[in-house]
Design an enzyme around this catalytic site. Structure first.
Site, PDB file in Angstrom:
ATOM      1  N   ARG A 180     -10.527 -11.406   1.515  1.00 49.82           N
ATOM      2  CA  ARG A 180     -11.376 -12.453   0.923  1.00 49.82           C
ATOM      3  C   ARG A 180     -10.689 -13.808   0.967  1.00 49.82           C
ATOM      4  O   ARG A 180     -11.351 -14.841   1.006  1.00 49.82           O
ATOM      5  CB  ARG A 180     -11.773 -12.041  -0.499  1.00 49.82           C
ATOM      6  CG  ARG A 180     -10.634 -11.955  -1.462  1.00 49.82           C
ATOM      7  CD  ARG A 180     -10.974 -11.133  -2.706  1.00 49.82           C
ATOM      8  NE  ARG A 180     -11.008  -9.693  -2.437  1.00 49.82           N
ATOM      9  CZ  ARG A 180     -11.316  -8.777  -3.344  1.00 49.82           C
ATOM     10  NH1 ARG A 180     -11.629  -9.134  -4.575  1.00 49.82           N
ATOM     11  NH2 ARG A 180     -11.321  -7.502  -3.024  1.00 49.82           N
TER      12      ARG A 180
ATOM     13  N   LYS B 113       0.838  -1.203   0.000  1.00 55.03           N
ATOM     14  CA  LYS B 113       0.000   0.000   0.000  1.00 55.03           C
ATOM     15  C   LYS B 113       0.868   1.246   0.000  1.00 55.03           C
ATOM     16  O   LYS B 113       1.988   1.219   0.506  1.00 55.03           O
ATOM     17  CB  LYS B 113      -0.862   0.028   1.277  1.00 55.03           C
ATOM     18  CG  LYS B 113      -2.020  -0.936   1.282  1.00 55.03           C
ATOM     19  CD  LYS B 113      -2.840  -0.777   2.566  1.00 55.03           C
ATOM     20  CE  LYS B 113      -3.977  -1.765   2.613  1.00 55.03           C
ATOM     21  NZ  LYS B 113      -4.983  -1.585   1.555  1.00 55.03           N
TER      22      LYS B 113
HETATM   23  N1  BES Z   1      -8.296  -3.674   4.246  1.00 48.88           N
HETATM   24  C1  BES Z   1      -8.406  -3.226   2.900  1.00 48.88           C
HETATM   25  C2  BES Z   1      -9.693  -2.445   2.648  1.00 48.88           C
HETATM   26  C3  BES Z   1      -9.807  -1.111   3.321  1.00 48.88           C
HETATM   27  C4  BES Z   1      -9.418   0.039   2.664  1.00 48.88           C
HETATM   28  C5  BES Z   1     -10.376  -1.005   4.577  1.00 48.88           C
HETATM   29  C6  BES Z   1      -9.552   1.267   3.270  1.00 48.88           C
HETATM   30  C7  BES Z   1     -10.494   0.214   5.190  1.00 48.88           C
HETATM   31  C8  BES Z   1     -10.109   1.353   4.539  1.00 48.88           C
HETATM   32  C9  BES Z   1      -8.401  -4.423   1.959  1.00 48.88           C
HETATM   33  O1  BES Z   1      -7.647  -5.512   2.368  1.00 48.88           O
HETATM   34  C10 BES Z   1      -7.816  -3.956   0.683  1.00 48.88           C
HETATM   35  O2  BES Z   1      -6.661  -3.614   0.670  1.00 48.88           O
HETATM   36  N2  BES Z   1      -8.617  -3.936  -0.361  1.00 48.88           N
HETATM   37  C11 BES Z   1      -8.197  -3.495  -1.640  1.00 48.88           C
HETATM   38  C12 BES Z   1      -8.774  -4.416  -2.676  1.00 48.88           C
HETATM   39  C13 BES Z   1      -8.179  -4.253  -4.048  1.00 48.88           C
HETATM   40  C14 BES Z   1      -6.724  -4.665  -4.053  1.00 48.88           C
HETATM   41  C15 BES Z   1      -8.960  -5.103  -5.029  1.00 48.88           C
HETATM   42  C16 BES Z   1      -8.713  -2.067  -1.827  1.00 48.88           C
HETATM   43  O3  BES Z   1      -9.798  -1.737  -1.353  1.00 48.88           O
HETATM   44  O4  BES Z   1      -7.991  -1.269  -2.427  1.00 48.88           O
HETATM   45 MN    MN Z   2      -5.618  -5.344   1.762  1.00 44.13          MN
END
Ligand code: BES
Ligand code: MN
Ligand code: ZN
Length: 488
Positions: A338, A264
């Site tokens: 997931r 990230k």
């Molecule tokens: N934990 C994150 C989702 C999230 C984002 C929660 C912001 C709270 C605030 C999740 O694991 C994630 O990183 N999701 C990705 C999915 C993508 C790679 C398809 C996302 O939302 O960017």
């Molecule tokens: Mn994630």
């Protein structure tokens, strides 16, 4: 661990019942003080003048604070109650609780002339708004005692006990979420769950990494393998005698989400210590089942892992095998929630024989794009389940909004080398990331009625607001508890 103030009921008088006194103000061209007006008179407080000077309108949660330091009273709060609905009373009571945080005791007539259900809402709101995360040697909140002035104290005692159980559970979920991930490892979370099980009369089973490998939980193992701190799977069981239904609750328990090798950006990372909020909500809800006399069997599953980019981390392009045999092509290691939920869902439906499964997860940033941060996204495979959860959320003071399990996007999950891709194919579902995530999960629940709450938005708050406090909110606990209470 923060201890919530004790909330009790009495017939009054208001004067002498607390160092902060809160009275309701109804809206109108000239807003009026309701129950408790005599107490203000005897304190020689000209409420009408203060309301005029502050241009108060009586909307829910508006507070005019009058410092006093007289007759054992530090301050009087004139609190707007809006239309007097339960939602408005929650806002009003939360505002009073928040303003009284720094005082020893609060007494209020907000609950006078209200039915038992509204009294419960008020008690919950005060308890929830007065939460503080106590870390290191920080001062715990001062507020210890709250007295609700009501007409028939004996008739609301049961509801106050229920409110106390709910508040303690939400506080627990917030405490878990707010704990920094340096301390909050999967093992630490599992240990907290064991403590909860012991005090709440639940059976607890925790699977180690080795057991997860041996038993085929390939999603949890894959997500956990990039971290020095190994994953766990928590299973808690509440089995009251005579239970005729079996509910399984599944909560995402990523103790920190760096994104893994699909790392990230720096600014997105600090909030990821709360990526176990779903798991916390599930553990916390379990802690209150006894106090709420829940009559159905409930099993909680919390897959716990730290998503890190270590040398053994799962790579983009790897194919993993989930519990039960479905395979995933991991194209983005940041879509890890997931992967761990898939194992838990597959295990639930194949080994536990549930009547219904509900999962809760901070799953996708996409869920917050359309819905914003106040609502959780609700997906369900049956209308009945969707309606039950919508009603439970409304009764508990939380906000859910229904979302479609849109079949047209299903082909965005097709992979040439596995059963599923873990992110939607960019050409096939460019947006709708919360929906494709929900469709991915649906593959693992077979025919069992299932609902999914994507709480990436409301699991965390940027500031204090209403019953919610900055940081981890404990979202979902109230919905689950109302839902389970209503189940025969
Ligand atoms: N934990 C994150 C989702 C999230 C984002 C929660 C912001 C709270 C605030 C999740 O694991 C994630 O990183 N999701 C990705 C999915 C993508 C790679 C398809 C996302 O939302 O960017
Ligand atoms: Mn994630
Ligand atoms: Zn995540």
């Amino acid at each position: 661990m923060t201890v919530a103030p004790a909330v009790t009921a009495s017939r009054g008088p208001l004067l002498g019942a607390g160092v902060v006194l809160a009275v309701p103000v109804s809206p109108g061209r000239r807003p009026q003080v309701g129950a408790g007006a005599e107490a203000l008179k005897s304190l020689k407080v000209d409420a009408a003048a203060f309301l005029r000077a502050e241009k108060a309108v009586g909307k829910a949660g508006e507070v005019v604070a009058i410092p006093l330091h007289r007759d054992g009273v530090e301050s009087v709060l004139l609190v707007g109650v809006g239309d007097g609905s339960e939602a408005a009373l929650r806002r009003a009571a939360a505002a009073a609780g928040r303003r009284a945080k720094g005082a020893r005791s609060l007494a209020t007539t907000l609950a006078a002339d209200r039915d038992a259900s509204a009294v419960r809402a008020i008690a919950e709101a005060i308890g929830l708004a007065s939460y503080k995360f106590v870390f290191g040697d920080a001062e715990p909140p001062k507020l210890r005692r709250v007295k609700l002035i009501v007409d028939h104290p004996a008739e609301v005692r049961g509801e106050l006990a229920r409110a106390a159980a709910v508040v303690a559970a939400v506080h627990l979920a917030r405490d878990l979420g707010n704990m920094p991930s340096l301390e909050k490892t999967p093992v630490w979370m599992a240990d907290r769950a064991k403590v909860v099980a012991e005090t709440a009369g639940l059976k607890a089973r925790v699977r180690t990494n080795r057991q997860l490998v041996e038993q085929g939980f390939g999603g949890i193992v894959a997500v956990g393998q990039g971290s020095e701190r190994p994953p766990r799977l928590v299973e808690l069981t509440w089995a009251p005698p005579g239970a005729r239904r079996h509910v399984v609750l599944v909560g995402k328990g990523i103790t920190f989400d760096s994104g893994g090798l699909s790392i990230k950006p720096a600014d997105s990372m600090p909030a990821m210590k709360t990526d176990m909020a779903g798991g916390a909500a599930v553990i916390a809800a379990m802690s209150a089942l006894g106090a709420l006399e829940v009559a159905v069997k409930v099993t909680a599953l919390v897959p716990l892992a730290e998503n890190m980019p270590g040398g053994a981390a799962v790579r983009p392009g790897d194919v993993i095998t989930h519990y039960g045999g479905i395979t995933s092509e991991v194209l983005n290691t940041d879509a890890e929630g997931r992967l761990v939920l898939a194992d838990a869902l597959a295990y639930a439906v194949s080994e536990l024989g549930p009547d219904v499964v509900v999962d809760i997860a901070t799953l996708t940033g996409a869920a917050t794009v359309g819905l914003g941060k106040r609502h959780g996204a609700l997906y369900a495979t049956t209308e009945e389940l969707r309606d039950e959860l919508m009603a439970a959320a409304a009764a508990g003071g939380e906000r859910l909004w229904p979302m479609p399990l849109e079949e047209d996007y299903r082909d965005a999950l097709e992979s040439p080398i596995a059963d599923l891709r873990n992110i939607g194919h960019p050409g096939k579902a460019y947006s709708g990331g919360s929906i494709t995530a929900a469709l991915f999960l649906r593959e693992f629940v077979g025919r069992t009625p299932w609902a999914h709450l994507d709480v990436a938005g409301p699991a965390r708050a940027d500031g204090d607001e209403g019953e919610v406090t900055k940081g981890a909110t404990g979202f979902g606990v109230r919905t689950f508890l109302r839902w389970l209470e209503a189940m025969a």
